[in-house]
Design a protein around this motif. Structure first.
Motif, PDB file in Angstrom:
ATOM      1  N   VAL A  93      -1.155  13.256  -3.948  1.00  0.00           N
ATOM      2  CA  VAL A  93      -2.383  12.646  -4.466  1.00  0.00           C
ATOM      3  C   VAL A  93      -3.570  13.272  -3.729  1.00  0.00           C
ATOM      4  CG1 VAL A  93      -3.717  10.514  -4.688  1.00  0.00           C
ATOM      5  CG2 VAL A  93      -1.232  10.474  -5.071  1.00  0.00           C
ATOM      6  N   THR A  94      -3.462  13.368  -2.414  1.00  0.00           N
ATOM      7  CA  THR A  94      -4.518  13.979  -1.609  1.00  0.00           C
ATOM      8  C   THR A  94      -4.689  15.443  -2.007  1.00  0.00           C
ATOM      9  OG1 THR A  94      -3.739  12.558   0.181  1.00  0.00           O
ATOM     10  CG2 THR A  94      -5.358  14.250   0.758  1.00  0.00           C
ATOM     11  N   GLU A  95      -3.564  16.137  -2.137  1.00  0.00           N
ATOM     12  CA  GLU A  95      -3.579  17.561  -2.502  1.00  0.00           C
ATOM     13  C   GLU A  95      -4.284  17.778  -3.854  1.00  0.00           C
ATOM     14  OE1 GLU A  95      -2.614  20.062  -0.707  1.00  0.00           O
ATOM     15  OE2 GLU A  95      -2.863  21.572  -2.283  1.00  0.00           O
ATOM     16  N   ALA A  96      -4.121  16.817  -4.758  1.00  0.00           N
ATOM     17  CA  ALA A  96      -4.740  16.936  -6.084  1.00  0.00           C
ATOM     18  C   ALA A  96      -6.202  16.481  -6.069  1.00  0.00           C
ATOM     19  CB  ALA A  96      -3.918  16.133  -7.102  1.00  0.00           C
ATOM     20  N   GLY A  97      -6.725  16.164  -4.899  1.00  0.00           N
ATOM     21  CA  GLY A  97      -8.132  15.796  -4.793  1.00  0.00           C
ATOM     22  C   GLY A  97      -8.392  14.299  -4.830  1.00  0.00           C
ATOM     23  N   GLY A  98      -7.348  13.506  -4.779  1.00  0.00           N
ATOM     24  CA  GLY A  98      -7.507  12.060  -4.867  1.00  0.00           C
ATOM     25  C   GLY A  98      -7.228  11.347  -3.555  1.00  0.00           C
ATOM     26  N   VAL A  99      -7.188  10.031  -3.650  1.00  0.00           N
ATOM     27  CA  VAL A  99      -6.927   9.191  -2.481  1.00  0.00           C
ATOM     28  C   VAL A  99      -5.723   8.295  -2.798  1.00  0.00           C
ATOM     29  CG1 VAL A  99      -7.889   7.390  -0.976  1.00  0.00           C
ATOM     30  CG2 VAL A  99      -9.393   9.126  -1.967  1.00  0.00           C
ATOM     31  N   PRO A 100      -4.652   8.384  -2.007  1.00  0.00           N
ATOM     32  CA  PRO A 100      -3.524   7.481  -2.267  1.00  0.00           C
ATOM     33  C   PRO A 100      -3.863   6.058  -1.817  1.00  0.00           C
ATOM     34  CG  PRO A 100      -3.059   8.872  -0.353  1.00  0.00           C
ATOM     35  CD  PRO A 100      -4.405   9.291  -0.874  1.00  0.00           C
ATOM     36  N   VAL A 101      -3.565   5.104  -2.675  1.00  0.00           N
ATOM     37  CA  VAL A 101      -3.783   3.692  -2.328  1.00  0.00           C
ATOM     38  C   VAL A 101      -2.397   3.057  -2.273  1.00  0.00           C
ATOM     39  CG1 VAL A 101      -4.768   1.502  -3.129  1.00  0.00           C
ATOM     40  CG2 VAL A 101      -6.054   3.635  -3.393  1.00  0.00           C
ATOM     41  N   PHE A 102      -2.026   2.586  -1.094  1.00  0.00           N
ATOM     42  CA  PHE A 102      -0.661   2.115  -0.915  1.00  0.00           C
ATOM     43  C   PHE A 102      -0.481   0.682  -1.393  1.00  0.00           C
ATOM     44  CE2 PHE A 102      -1.169   5.512   2.222  1.00  0.00           C
ATOM     45  CZ  PHE A 102      -0.106   6.322   1.835  1.00  0.00           C
ATOM     46  N   CYS A 103       0.657   0.443  -2.023  1.00  0.00           N
ATOM     47  CA  CYS A 103       1.005  -0.893  -2.498  1.00  0.00           C
ATOM     48  C   CYS A 103       2.320  -1.281  -1.822  1.00  0.00           C
ATOM     49  CB  CYS A 103       1.183  -0.831  -4.024  1.00  0.00           C
ATOM     50  SG  CYS A 103       1.622  -2.414  -4.757  1.00  0.00           S
ATOM     51  N   ASP A 104       2.412  -2.478  -1.329  1.00  0.00           N
ATOM     52  CA  ASP A 104       3.631  -2.893  -0.621  1.00  0.00           C
ATOM     53  C   ASP A 104       4.833  -2.866  -1.574  1.00  0.00           C
ATOM     54  OD1 ASP A 104       5.096  -3.582   1.598  1.00  0.00           O
ATOM     55  OD2 ASP A 104       4.462  -5.682   1.670  1.00  0.00           O
ATOM     56  N   THR A 105       6.023  -2.749  -0.973  1.00  0.00           N
ATOM     57  CA  THR A 105       7.253  -2.667  -1.762  1.00  0.00           C
ATOM     58  C   THR A 105       7.939  -4.039  -1.786  1.00  0.00           C
ATOM     59  OG1 THR A 105       8.242  -1.796   0.250  1.00  0.00           O
ATOM     60  CG2 THR A 105       7.668  -0.212  -1.450  1.00  0.00           C
ATOM     61  N   MET A 106       9.055  -4.148  -2.495  1.00  0.00           N
ATOM     62  CA  MET A 106       9.785  -5.405  -2.602  1.00  0.00           C
ATOM     63  C   MET A 106      10.777  -5.489  -1.442  1.00  0.00           C
ATOM     64  SD  MET A 106       9.147  -6.532  -5.955  1.00  0.00           S
ATOM     65  CE  MET A 106      10.509  -6.824  -7.049  1.00  0.00           C
ATOM     66  N   GLU A 107      10.955  -6.677  -0.953  1.00  0.00           N
ATOM     67  CA  GLU A 107      11.773  -6.866   0.237  1.00  0.00           C
ATOM     68  C   GLU A 107      13.200  -6.312   0.067  1.00  0.00           C
ATOM     69  OE1 GLU A 107      11.677 -10.811   1.688  1.00  0.00           O
ATOM     70  OE2 GLU A 107      12.687 -10.240   3.554  1.00  0.00           O
ATOM     71  N   ASN A 108      13.859  -6.671  -1.027  1.00  0.00           N
ATOM     72  CA  ASN A 108      15.255  -6.247  -1.153  1.00  0.00           C
ATOM     73  C   ASN A 108      15.522  -5.198  -2.222  1.00  0.00           C
ATOM     74  OD1 ASN A 108      16.116  -7.832   0.996  1.00  0.00           O
ATOM     75  ND2 ASN A 108      16.312  -9.625  -0.329  1.00  0.00           N
ATOM     76  N   ASP A 109      14.537  -4.955  -3.089  1.00  0.00           N
ATOM     77  CA  ASP A 109      14.741  -3.938  -4.138  1.00  0.00           C
ATOM     78  C   ASP A 109      14.103  -2.607  -3.760  1.00  0.00           C
ATOM     79  OD1 ASP A 109      16.077  -5.765  -5.671  1.00  0.00           O
ATOM     80  OD2 ASP A 109      14.289  -6.413  -6.738  1.00  0.00           O
ATOM     81  N   PHE A 110      13.261  -2.605  -2.747  1.00  0.00           N
ATOM     82  CA  PHE A 110      12.646  -1.392  -2.172  1.00  0.00           C
ATOM     83  C   PHE A 110      11.597  -0.715  -3.053  1.00  0.00           C
ATOM     84  CE2 PHE A 110      17.087  -1.559  -0.439  1.00  0.00           C
ATOM     85  CZ  PHE A 110      16.753  -1.890   0.855  1.00  0.00           C
ATOM     86  N   ILE A 111      11.470  -1.137  -4.315  1.00  0.00           N
ATOM     87  CA  ILE A 111      10.514  -0.479  -5.213  1.00  0.00           C
ATOM     88  C   ILE A 111       9.136  -1.124  -5.097  1.00  0.00           C
ATOM     89  CG2 ILE A 111      12.151   0.400  -6.909  1.00  0.00           C
ATOM     90  CD1 ILE A 111      11.900  -2.278  -8.348  1.00  0.00           C
ATOM     91  N   ILE A 112       8.120  -0.505  -5.723  1.00  0.00           N
ATOM     92  CA  ILE A 112       6.750  -1.021  -5.662  1.00  0.00           C
ATOM     93  C   ILE A 112       6.710  -2.453  -6.207  1.00  0.00           C
ATOM     94  CG2 ILE A 112       6.067  -0.096  -7.958  1.00  0.00           C
ATOM     95  CD1 ILE A 112       3.384   0.730  -6.614  1.00  0.00           C
ATOM     96  N   ASN A 113       5.939  -3.317  -5.530  1.00  0.00           N
ATOM     97  CA  ASN A 113       5.807  -4.705  -5.990  1.00  0.00           C
ATOM     98  C   ASN A 113       4.695  -4.753  -7.043  1.00  0.00           C
ATOM     99  OD1 ASN A 113       5.386  -7.392  -6.412  1.00  0.00           O
ATOM    100  ND2 ASN A 113       5.431  -7.963  -4.237  1.00  0.00           N
ATOM    101  N   HIS A 114       5.093  -4.783  -8.306  1.00  0.00           N
ATOM    102  CA  HIS A 114       4.112  -4.660  -9.395  1.00  0.00           C
ATOM    103  C   HIS A 114       3.103  -5.805  -9.395  1.00  0.00           C
ATOM    104  CE1 HIS A 114       5.806  -7.790 -11.990  1.00  0.00           C
ATOM    105  NE2 HIS A 114       6.964  -7.428 -11.475  1.00  0.00           N
ATOM    106  N   GLU A 115       3.484  -6.934  -8.807  1.00  0.00           N
ATOM    107  CA  GLU A 115       2.562  -8.078  -8.787  1.00  0.00           C
ATOM    108  C   GLU A 115       1.336  -7.829  -7.902  1.00  0.00           C
ATOM    109  OE1 GLU A 115       4.838 -11.527  -7.799  1.00  0.00           O
ATOM    110  OE2 GLU A 115       5.816 -11.554  -9.774  1.00  0.00           O
ATOM    111  N   LEU A 116       1.432  -6.848  -7.029  1.00  0.00           N
ATOM    112  CA  LEU A 116       0.308  -6.560  -6.130  1.00  0.00           C
ATOM    113  C   LEU A 116      -0.607  -5.461  -6.665  1.00  0.00           C
ATOM    114  CD1 LEU A 116       2.305  -6.509  -2.741  1.00  0.00           C
ATOM    115  CD2 LEU A 116       1.127  -8.457  -3.804  1.00  0.00           C
ATOM    116  N   ILE A 117      -0.185  -4.813  -7.753  1.00  0.00           N
ATOM    117  CA  ILE A 117      -0.926  -3.629  -8.231  1.00  0.00           C
ATOM    118  C   ILE A 117      -2.337  -3.986  -8.719  1.00  0.00           C
ATOM    119  CG2 ILE A 117      -0.996  -1.827 -10.019  1.00  0.00           C
ATOM    120  CD1 ILE A 117       2.039  -1.563  -9.755  1.00  0.00           C
ATOM    121  N   ALA A 118      -2.457  -5.015  -9.550  1.00  0.00           N
ATOM    122  CA  ALA A 118      -3.752  -5.319 -10.179  1.00  0.00           C
ATOM    123  C   ALA A 118      -4.861  -5.498  -9.135  1.00  0.00           C
ATOM    124  CB  ALA A 118      -3.633  -6.550 -11.065  1.00  0.00           C
ATOM    125  N   ASP A 119      -4.538  -6.116  -7.996  1.00  0.00           N
ATOM    126  CA  ASP A 119      -5.552  -6.345  -6.962  1.00  0.00           C
ATOM    127  C   ASP A 119      -6.021  -5.067  -6.279  1.00  0.00           C
ATOM    128  OD1 ASP A 119      -5.688  -8.993  -7.376  1.00  0.00           O
ATOM    129  OD2 ASP A 119      -4.344  -9.572  -5.726  1.00  0.00           O
TER     130      ASP A 119
END
Ligand SMILES: *Cc1c(COP(=O)(O)O)cnc(C)c1O
Length: 369
Positions: A93-119
């Motif tokens: 993301v940085t390399e492409a000229g952008g800024v990565p914005v980190f979103c927390d992951t799910m405790e046991n599924d390890f994937i991005i927690n979609h409920e936190l994305i909108a905020d």
């Protein structure tokens, strides 16, 4: 008993005759860059992934960079990425000229927690890159709904999840583009580096091809300033042979995971990985969690069982992301997981006896106290 974390030699032995012949043929044809093998592999891979276009490239990191270029990254664009994944997803993301914005992951599924994305969405946000980490499909239905509502693009990072599914649809078929790595240890791996992007949008596909090929589709054409990112022809030939065995390997990985889960079920000191309902996990990695990770890791290692930690530090806490560094409280799950996760050996050549040897030693470790 000899246990490998991954067993690329057995994989080679299985396909040795075909692979050796394909390498020889490519060398004899002096067909090292582009050529027919590239077209054949791209066709085979797009048909296997159910996608209309496949653009091969040098590696999975470049695939992310190329996809972001094609989908649009005005200066200072923000892109939402999971807080715990392989570094490439955020660094590109940085390399492409952008800024990565980190979103927390799910405790046991390890994937991005979609409920936190909108905020996390601001007027600068242009896209989301969910990662199907360890082979676990992200919640693509909810993520695509959010993307649609806010007008964002979505790149699925499928580097660890070749042919995983959500219901009957393969991962990579939900977002605007999907990126793949053929690093040797991935579920479909080359004998060197390799990568690809798939997309169902023909215009995006052409932009990607141009960008990856010095800005043009044919020699001498430079409509934009691009990069040089190619899959080696020898690697394409090898990958096309391996492609015909991936379904079988996928099933074997699934049965190893199920043997592990059956044998370790009920051991209260560890949390087992699970397959989310309605999905088919690709089991690139089988990742357990335990508070006593380091001691267990050492005990297994003493008994000839190799393990890995994928990945020891959540991305926002790495020194290369100074703006977000040390904000533990924002990434609680990712931060809690980084010290507990342990990847057990995982490949299609693990026998029932080998998995028993591994799970017996895990039981012994917790019983010896
Ligand atoms: C492996 C991987 C990549 C990068 O792939 P390379 O081919 O090594 O560049 C990107 N994202 C994830 C999640 C990966 O696991």
């Amino acid at each position: 008993m000899q246990i490998h974390f991954n067993d690329l030699f057995s994989q080679y032995r299985e396909l040795q005759v075909e692979i050796d012949a394909a390498i020889k043929k490519t060398i004899e044809n002096s067909d090292f860059v582009r050529g027919d093998e590239i077209n054949r592999f791209e066709k085979a891979f797009s048909s296997k992934t159910g996608s209309l276009n496949c653009i091969s490239c040098a590696n999975g990191t470049d695939a992310l960079r190329i996809a972001m270029y094609a989908l649009g990254m005005p200066p200072e664009s923000e892109v939402i990425v999971p807080a715990h994944t392989w570094i490439s997803t955020a660094a590109m993301v940085t390399e492409a000229g952008g800024v990565p914005v980190f979103c927390d992951t799910m405790e046991n599924d390890f994937i991005i927690n979609h409920e936190l994305i909108a905020d996390l969405i601001t007027p600068k946000t242009v896209g989301i890159i969910p990662v199907h980490l360890y082979g676990q499909p992200s919640d693509m239905v909810n993520i695509m709904n959010i993307a649609k509502k806010f007008g964002l693009w979505v790149i699925e990072d499928c580097a660890q999840a070749h042919f995983a599914k959500i219901k009957d649809k393969q991962v990579g078929q939900f977002g605007h583009a999907a990126t793949y790595s053929f690093y040797p240890g991935k579920n479909l791996g080359a004998m060197g580096d390799g990568g690809a992007i798939t997309t169902n949008d023909p215009e995006i596909a052409i932009k990607m091809r141009r960008f990856a090929n010095h800005g043009g589709l044919v020699k001498g054409e430079h409509l934009i300033q691009g990069i040089n990112s190619r899959l080696d022809t020898i690697q394409a030939a090898i990958l096309r042979i391996k492609l015909s065995s991936v379904d079988e390997w996928h099933e074997k990985r699934r049965s190893v995971a199920s043997l592990y889960s059956k044998a370790l079920n009920g051991l209260c000191e560890i949390i087992l990985p699970c397959e989310r309902p309605g999905t088919s996990h690709a089991w690139h990695l089988y990742v357990i969690k335990t508070k006593r990770r380091e001691a267990l890791r050492e005990y297994l290692s003493e008994n000839g069982i190799p393990t890995l930690v994928n990945y020891p530090t959540a991305l926002p806490l790495l020194p290369c992301f100074p703006e977000t560094n040390m904000q533990h409280r924002l990434f609680q799950k990712a931060y809690a997981n980084q010290d507990k996760i342990l990847s057990l050996p995982m490949h299609p050549y693990l026998t029932v006896e080998m998995t028993q040897y591994i799970t017996n030693h895990i039981h012994q470790f917790f019983e010896k106290e």
